[in-house]
Scaffold this active site. Structure first.
Site, PDB file in Angstrom:
ATOM      1  N   LEU A  60      42.852 -43.990 -25.046  1.00 47.94           N
ATOM      2  CA  LEU A  60      44.313 -43.812 -25.161  1.00 47.94           C
ATOM      3  C   LEU A  60      44.875 -45.151 -25.592  1.00 47.94           C
ATOM      4  O   LEU A  60      44.594 -46.178 -24.957  1.00 47.94           O
ATOM      5  CB  LEU A  60      44.910 -43.418 -23.797  1.00 47.94           C
ATOM      6  CG  LEU A  60      46.439 -43.535 -23.671  1.00 47.94           C
ATOM      7  CD1 LEU A  60      47.148 -42.471 -24.523  1.00 47.94           C
ATOM      8  CD2 LEU A  60      46.873 -43.385 -22.213  1.00 47.94           C
TER       9      LEU A  60
ATOM     10  N   VAL B  18      48.451 -47.121 -27.682  1.00 43.49           N
ATOM     11  CA  VAL B  18      49.764 -47.057 -28.340  1.00 43.49           C
ATOM     12  C   VAL B  18      49.913 -48.317 -29.195  1.00 43.49           C
ATOM     13  O   VAL B  18      49.600 -49.432 -28.727  1.00 43.49           O
ATOM     14  CB  VAL B  18      50.885 -46.968 -27.266  1.00 43.49           C
ATOM     15  CG1 VAL B  18      52.261 -47.202 -27.867  1.00 43.49           C
ATOM     16  CG2 VAL B  18      50.842 -45.599 -26.567  1.00 43.49           C
TER      17      VAL B  18
ATOM     18  N   GLY C 109      57.780 -45.093 -23.672  1.00 45.93           N
ATOM     19  CA  GLY C 109      57.430 -43.815 -23.059  1.00 45.93           C
ATOM     20  C   GLY C 109      56.346 -43.057 -23.801  1.00 45.93           C
ATOM     21  O   GLY C 109      55.957 -41.958 -23.380  1.00 45.93           O
TER      22      GLY C 109
ATOM     23  N   GLY D  35      53.042 -43.788 -24.279  1.00 50.61           N
ATOM     24  CA  GLY D  35      51.775 -43.685 -23.524  1.00 50.61           C
ATOM     25  C   GLY D  35      51.860 -42.572 -22.482  1.00 50.61           C
ATOM     26  O   GLY D  35      50.950 -41.742 -22.361  1.00 50.61           O
TER      27      GLY D  35
ATOM     28  N   ASP E 169      38.126 -43.209 -18.006  1.00 49.43           N
ATOM     29  CA  ASP E 169      37.434 -44.460 -17.703  1.00 49.43           C
ATOM     30  C   ASP E 169      38.375 -45.567 -18.154  1.00 49.43           C
ATOM     31  O   ASP E 169      38.480 -45.832 -19.357  1.00 49.43           O
ATOM     32  CB  ASP E 169      36.097 -44.539 -18.456  1.00 49.43           C
ATOM     33  CG  ASP E 169      35.090 -43.544 -17.900  1.00 49.43           C
ATOM     34  OD1 ASP E 169      34.909 -43.523 -16.668  1.00 49.43           O
ATOM     35  OD2 ASP E 169      34.512 -42.781 -18.694  1.00 49.43           O
TER      36      ASP E 169
ATOM     37  N   TYR F 168      47.216 -45.549 -14.981  1.00 50.00           N
ATOM     38  CA  TYR F 168      46.839 -44.181 -14.579  1.00 50.00           C
ATOM     39  C   TYR F 168      47.251 -43.900 -13.133  1.00 50.00           C
ATOM     40  O   TYR F 168      47.725 -42.803 -12.829  1.00 50.00           O
ATOM     41  CB  TYR F 168      45.331 -43.971 -14.775  1.00 50.00           C
ATOM     42  CG  TYR F 168      44.945 -43.969 -16.237  1.00 50.00           C
ATOM     43  CD1 TYR F 168      45.448 -43.004 -17.102  1.00 50.00           C
ATOM     44  CD2 TYR F 168      44.088 -44.936 -16.765  1.00 50.00           C
ATOM     45  CE1 TYR F 168      45.122 -43.006 -18.449  1.00 50.00           C
ATOM     46  CE2 TYR F 168      43.748 -44.945 -18.111  1.00 50.00           C
ATOM     47  CZ  TYR F 168      44.274 -43.981 -18.940  1.00 50.00           C
ATOM     48  OH  TYR F 168      43.955 -43.980 -20.273  1.00 50.00           O
TER      49      TYR F 168
HETATM   50  C1  COA Z   1      48.509 -48.530 -21.557  1.00 47.70           C
HETATM   51  C2  COA Z   1      49.363 -48.045 -22.745  1.00 47.70           C
HETATM   52  C3  COA Z   1      48.715 -46.794 -23.348  1.00 47.70           C
HETATM   53  C4  COA Z   1      50.776 -47.712 -22.201  1.00 47.70           C
HETATM   54  O1  COA Z   1      51.536 -47.184 -23.273  1.00 47.70           O
HETATM   55  P1  COA Z   1      53.138 -47.360 -23.334  1.00 47.70           P
HETATM   56  O2  COA Z   1      53.648 -46.441 -24.384  1.00 47.70           O
HETATM   57  O3  COA Z   1      53.493 -48.794 -23.470  1.00 47.70           O
HETATM   58  O4  COA Z   1      53.554 -46.884 -21.864  1.00 47.70           O
HETATM   59  P2  COA Z   1      54.875 -46.075 -21.472  1.00 47.70           P
HETATM   60  O5  COA Z   1      56.071 -46.727 -22.110  1.00 47.70           O
HETATM   61  O6  COA Z   1      54.669 -44.633 -21.777  1.00 47.70           O
HETATM   62  O7  COA Z   1      54.891 -46.253 -19.905  1.00 47.70           O
HETATM   63  C5  COA Z   1      54.960 -45.125 -19.080  1.00 47.70           C
HETATM   64  C6  COA Z   1      55.089 -45.569 -17.664  1.00 47.70           C
HETATM   65  O8  COA Z   1      53.897 -46.279 -17.284  1.00 47.70           O
HETATM   66  C7  COA Z   1      54.254 -47.533 -16.731  1.00 47.70           C
HETATM   67  N1  COA Z   1      53.202 -48.487 -17.112  1.00 47.70           N
HETATM   68  C8  COA Z   1      52.874 -48.901 -18.350  1.00 47.70           C
HETATM   69  N2  COA Z   1      51.824 -49.760 -18.300  1.00 47.70           N
HETATM   70  C9  COA Z   1      51.508 -49.881 -16.968  1.00 47.70           C
HETATM   71  C10 COA Z   1      50.517 -50.605 -16.243  1.00 47.70           C
HETATM   72  N3  COA Z   1      49.609 -51.373 -16.862  1.00 47.70           N
HETATM   73  N4  COA Z   1      50.483 -50.479 -14.907  1.00 47.70           N
HETATM   74  C11 COA Z   1      51.370 -49.692 -14.234  1.00 47.70           C
HETATM   75  N5  COA Z   1      52.322 -48.965 -14.873  1.00 47.70           N
HETATM   76  C12 COA Z   1      52.399 -49.069 -16.204  1.00 47.70           C
HETATM   77  C13 COA Z   1      55.590 -47.882 -17.366  1.00 47.70           C
HETATM   78  O9  COA Z   1      56.303 -48.772 -16.536  1.00 47.70           O
HETATM   79  C14 COA Z   1      56.257 -46.511 -17.413  1.00 47.70           C
HETATM   80  O10 COA Z   1      56.788 -46.182 -16.137  1.00 47.70           O
HETATM   81  P3  COA Z   1      58.031 -45.155 -15.954  1.00 47.70           P
HETATM   82  O11 COA Z   1      57.671 -43.881 -16.692  1.00 47.70           O
HETATM   83  O12 COA Z   1      58.107 -44.975 -14.481  1.00 47.70           O
HETATM   84  O13 COA Z   1      59.181 -45.851 -16.584  1.00 47.70           O
HETATM   85  C15 COA Z   1      49.539 -49.164 -23.834  1.00 47.70           C
HETATM   86  O14 COA Z   1      50.047 -50.314 -23.233  1.00 47.70           O
HETATM   87  C16 COA Z   1      48.254 -49.520 -24.591  1.00 47.70           C
HETATM   88  O15 COA Z   1      47.948 -48.944 -25.623  1.00 47.70           O
HETATM   89  N6  COA Z   1      47.488 -50.516 -24.082  1.00 47.70           N
HETATM   90  C17 COA Z   1      46.255 -50.956 -24.739  1.00 47.70           C
HETATM   91  C18 COA Z   1      45.137 -49.934 -24.584  1.00 47.70           C
HETATM   92  C19 COA Z   1      44.918 -49.488 -23.143  1.00 47.70           C
HETATM   93  O16 COA Z   1      44.989 -50.261 -22.194  1.00 47.70           O
HETATM   94  N7  COA Z   1      44.650 -48.191 -22.970  1.00 47.70           N
HETATM   95  C20 COA Z   1      44.481 -47.586 -21.644  1.00 47.70           C
HETATM   96  C21 COA Z   1      43.337 -46.659 -21.630  1.00 47.70           C
HETATM   97  S1  COA Z   1      41.756 -47.464 -21.504  1.00 47.70           S
END
Ligand code: COA
Length: 165
Positions: free
Chosen positions: A94, A96, A104, A106, A130, A140
């Protein structure tokens, strides 16, 4: 979801994979170099959020998996039949794009994956992931996922919970 509207689709050859730039280089490389091959071989399904036509703003993959009953928390096991494993759907990846982070997307991609897994005609007890590191695991957990007691980077969410909500 705030910001630009996104269109969700299955990854296809017409989508621009080259410009995708999340915080994770391995996840960028996977989309660029491996995803279409995995889809063709049916080892993963890949779904993308598209912005401005064919630009990929985010993606995730799904594939069949199983969870060993012995790895699950006792409170979960007590509600399950005594099979050695239960079926699951794995969200293997996953990500973004940095340009679309914290809007929002992710969370929306995760909700879409849960919805697809929960509505499938093929039964699965849970969506499992994972997480690549502790920050990903925190993302997550924020969405209700439960960590396996002995492997905190593997988390699951029972799909019956999704259908009830
Ligand atoms: C992790 C990732 C997918 C989050 O995507 P994003 O679009 O920035 O996240 P969102 O804006 O949808 O956040 C949704 C919610 O999760 C929360 N959130 C985001 N990252 C978080 C984290 N690391 N820890 C806790 N909460 C988190 C946000 O505060 C938000 O909370 P809310 O809905 O209560 O306001 C993105 O940062 C990413 O691509 N990271 C690199 C790859 C990665 O780590 N992938 C994870 C799978 S291995």
């Amino acid at each position: 979801m705030s910001g630009a509207p996104f269109r969700l689709a299955s990854l296809d050859a017409g989508h621009d994979r080259t410009a995708f730039n999340s915080d994770s280089e391995p996840l960028n490389r996977y989309l660029r170099e491996q995803a279409t091959q995995d889809v063709r071989r049916r080892v993963a399904a890949c779904f993308v959020a598209l912005a401005d036509g064919s630009r990929i703003a985010g993606y995730y993959t799904l594939a069949s998996a199983s969870l060993l009953l012995a790895d699950l928390p006792a409170s979960t096991v007590k509600k399950l039949p005594r099979y050695p494993t239960v079926p699951a759907v794995r969200m293997g990846r996953l990500a973004v794009d940095q340009a679309f982070k914290s809007q929002g997307l992710g969370g929306a991609l995760l909700a879409d994956a849960l919805d697809r897994a929960a509505r499938s005609e093929i039964a699965a007890f849970a969506l499992m992931v994972d997480a690549k590191d502790e920050a990903a695991a925190a993302f997550y957990r924020h969405h209700g996922f439960i960590a396996l007691p002995d492997s905190p980077l593997t988390l699951f969410l029972p799909l019956a919970t999704v259908l009830r909500s």
